[in-house]
Design a protein around this motif. Structure first.
Motif, short mmCIF file in Angstrom:
data_model
loop_
_atom_site.label_atom_id
_atom_site.label_comp_id
_atom_site.label_asym_id
_atom_site.label_seq_id
_atom_site.Cartn_x
_atom_site.Cartn_y
_atom_site.Cartn_z
N THR A 19 -5.46 10.70 -9.21
CA THR A 19 -5.28 9.41 -9.34
C THR A 19 -4.18 8.64 -8.57
O THR A 19 -4.37 7.77 -7.63
N ILE A 20 -3.14 9.13 -8.51
CA ILE A 20 -1.90 8.52 -7.92
C ILE A 20 -1.99 8.98 -6.63
O ILE A 20 -1.93 8.11 -5.66
N ALA A 23 -4.41 6.59 -4.57
CA ALA A 23 -3.82 5.27 -4.52
C ALA A 23 -2.78 5.24 -3.30
O ALA A 23 -2.82 4.30 -2.60
N LEU A 24 -1.78 6.35 -3.28
CA LEU A 24 -0.92 6.30 -2.28
C LEU A 24 -1.47 6.59 -0.89
O LEU A 24 -1.10 6.11 0.02
N SER A 26 -4.41 5.63 0.32
CA SER A 26 -5.08 4.30 0.43
C SER A 26 -3.73 3.26 0.96
O SER A 26 -4.03 2.52 1.97
N MET A 27 -2.70 3.39 -0.02
CA MET A 27 -1.62 2.36 0.28
C MET A 27 -1.07 2.73 1.64
O MET A 27 -0.67 1.84 2.63
N ARG A 35 1.57 -2.70 1.66
CA ARG A 35 1.62 -1.60 0.75
C ARG A 35 2.19 -1.92 -0.54
O ARG A 35 1.83 -1.72 -1.73
N LEU A 38 -0.11 -4.13 -2.43
CA LEU A 38 -1.27 -3.35 -3.16
C LEU A 38 -0.78 -2.53 -4.33
O LEU A 38 -1.34 -2.54 -5.23
N MET A 39 0.38 -1.82 -4.09
CA MET A 39 0.92 -1.11 -5.21
C MET A 39 1.27 -2.13 -6.48
O MET A 39 1.16 -1.67 -7.55
N LEU A 42 -2.03 -2.80 -8.10
CA LEU A 42 -2.59 -1.83 -9.06
C LEU A 42 -1.72 -1.40 -10.18
O LEU A 42 -2.42 -1.12 -11.15
N GLY A 85 5.65 -1.24 -9.02
CA GLY A 85 4.59 -1.04 -7.91
C GLY A 85 5.34 -0.89 -6.57
O GLY A 85 5.28 -0.28 -5.81
#
Length: 295
Positions: A19-20, A23-24, A26-27, A35, A38-39, A42, A85
Motif C-alpha cells: 500500500t505504501i 502511494a509512493l 503515485s506521489m 508530492r 498529496l502525502m 493521504l 506526510g
C-alpha cells in the motif's frame, strides 16, 4: 501458534508495504511541492484514522499539555499527520529535497563552532528529534561538502525498511543501523573526524529516565558518552519547516561537556523548547513517555 502469528505478521507487513509503495509511486509522479501536499492528505485522511494517530496525539497532549485548549488539540490531530506526510514525501524525494535544503542558510549560535569543527576535522554529533524534517540538516551539510553520516533505527517492517533505507541513502551516505556492527562503523567514522546525525527522542529500554515536558522519558545517554569519549562537539540541530515550503536550518550552541546525564538533559531541554515553539511539527504519535502512560 507462534508460527501462525509470525506468518500473519509477515503477510500484514507485506500488505502494508504494498500500500505504501503504491502511494509512493503515485506521489513521485508529481512535482516536489505537490508530492508533499498529496502525502499530507493521504496521511491525514487514510493512514491516521486507520493507525489510531488521533487517539495517540490526544493522549500524549493530555499527559504533558493538559491545559491545551480543545480547539488546539483538534487542530493538532490534523496538523501532526500532515507534517508526517510531508516528511515522508521529502525523505523519498532525494535530490529535490537536498536541493531545497542546500540553498537555505545555516542559522543559530552554533554555526561558527560547527564550521570550525569542519575545518579542524573534529568529530561532531548532530543531535535532533522528530521535529520538522530530521534529515534536513544532514542533507544540507552534505550538499555543502561536510562529511556527515546518519545513525538510524531499522523499521520493524522489513519490507518497508529496505526501500526506506534506499531512499534516505539518496540524501547522503554513510548510514549506520543501530546494532553492534552499525555502531562500530559509526565510531570509526566519528573518530576519523566525521559528523554523525542522531535522533534522540526515541524511548530506549536501556535509557536514563530524564525529564521531557515535565515527565520522565527514557533517553539514550550514548551520544553524550561518545562526545566525552572522543572529544566530539555535540550540537542540537533542527530543520524546521516554514509556511513558504522552505526550512529554517537551526544550529544551536554546542552543549558543554560535563556528565552524560547532564548533557543529555540539556539536549532534551533544547528539543522541548523547539517543540513548544513548533508544536504541530513534532511526532506526537510515538510512545515517548512509556514509563508514564504505558502507551
Amino acid at each position: 501458534m507462534s508460527i501462525i502469528k509470525s506468518r500473519s505478521k509477515i503477510a500484514s507487513d507485506w500488505l502494508v508495504d504494498r500500500t505504501i509503495r503504491a502511494a509512493l509511486w503515485s506521489m513521485l509522479r508529481l512535482p516536489f511541492d505537490a508530492r508533499r501536499g498529496l502525502m499530507a492528505f493521504l496521511m491525514t485522511r487514510i493512514v491516521a484514522p486507520l493507525g489510531g494517530f488521533r487517539t495517540r496525539i490526544r493522549e500524549n497532549l493530555a499527559l504533558v499539555c493538559p491545559d491545551l485548549p480543545e480547539a488546539e488539540v483538534r487542530r493538532m490531530e490534523i496538523a501532526v499527520p500532515q507534517s508526517i506526510g510531508r516528511t515522508l514525501a521529502e525523505l523519498y524525494s532525494g535530490s529535490e529535497f537536498v536541493a531545497r535544503v542546500a540553498r537555505e542558510p545555516l542559522q543559530g549560535a552554533g554555526v561558527a563552532a560547527l564550521e570550525q569543527a569542519h575545518r579542524d576535522g573534529r568529530p561532531v554529533l548532530l543531535v535532533t528529534g522528530h521535529l520538522g524534517n530530521y534529515d534536513a540538516i544532514r542533507g544540507g551539510l552534505i550538499a555543502r561538502g561536510y562529511r556527515v553520516g546518519g545513525l538510524y533505527r531499522p523499521m520493524d517492517n522489513a519490507f518497508f525498511n529496505s526501500h526506506y533505507v534506499a531512499a534516505i541513502s539518496r540524501i547522503g551516505t554513510p548510514l549506520f543501523p543501530r546494532g553492534r556492527k552499525g555502531l562500530a562503523d559509526m565510531v570509526r567514522f566519528l573518530r576519523g573526524g566525521g559528523m554523525v546525525g542522531v535522533v534522540l527522542d526515541q524511548a530506549m529500554g536501556d535509557g536514563a529516565p530524564l525529564r521531557f515536558f515535565g515527565h520522565e522519558a527514557l533517553t539514550s545517554l550514548s551520544p553524550a558518552e561518545m562526545a566525552l569519549r572522543y572529544d566530539a562537539l555535540i550540537v542540537p540541530t533542527y530543520g524546521l519547516r516554514r509556511p513558504d515550503g522552505g526550512f529554517d536550518m537551526v544550529i544551536e550552541a554546542p552543549i558543554p561537556h560535563s556528565t552524560a546525564p547532564e548533557m543529555t538533559q540539556a539536549l532534551n531541554d533544547s528539543l522541548e523548547a523547539q517543540v513548544r515553539a513548533h508544536m504541530d511539527q513534532w511526532l506526537w504519535t510515538h510512545r515517548r513517555w512509556k514509563m508514564t502512560n504505558r502507551v
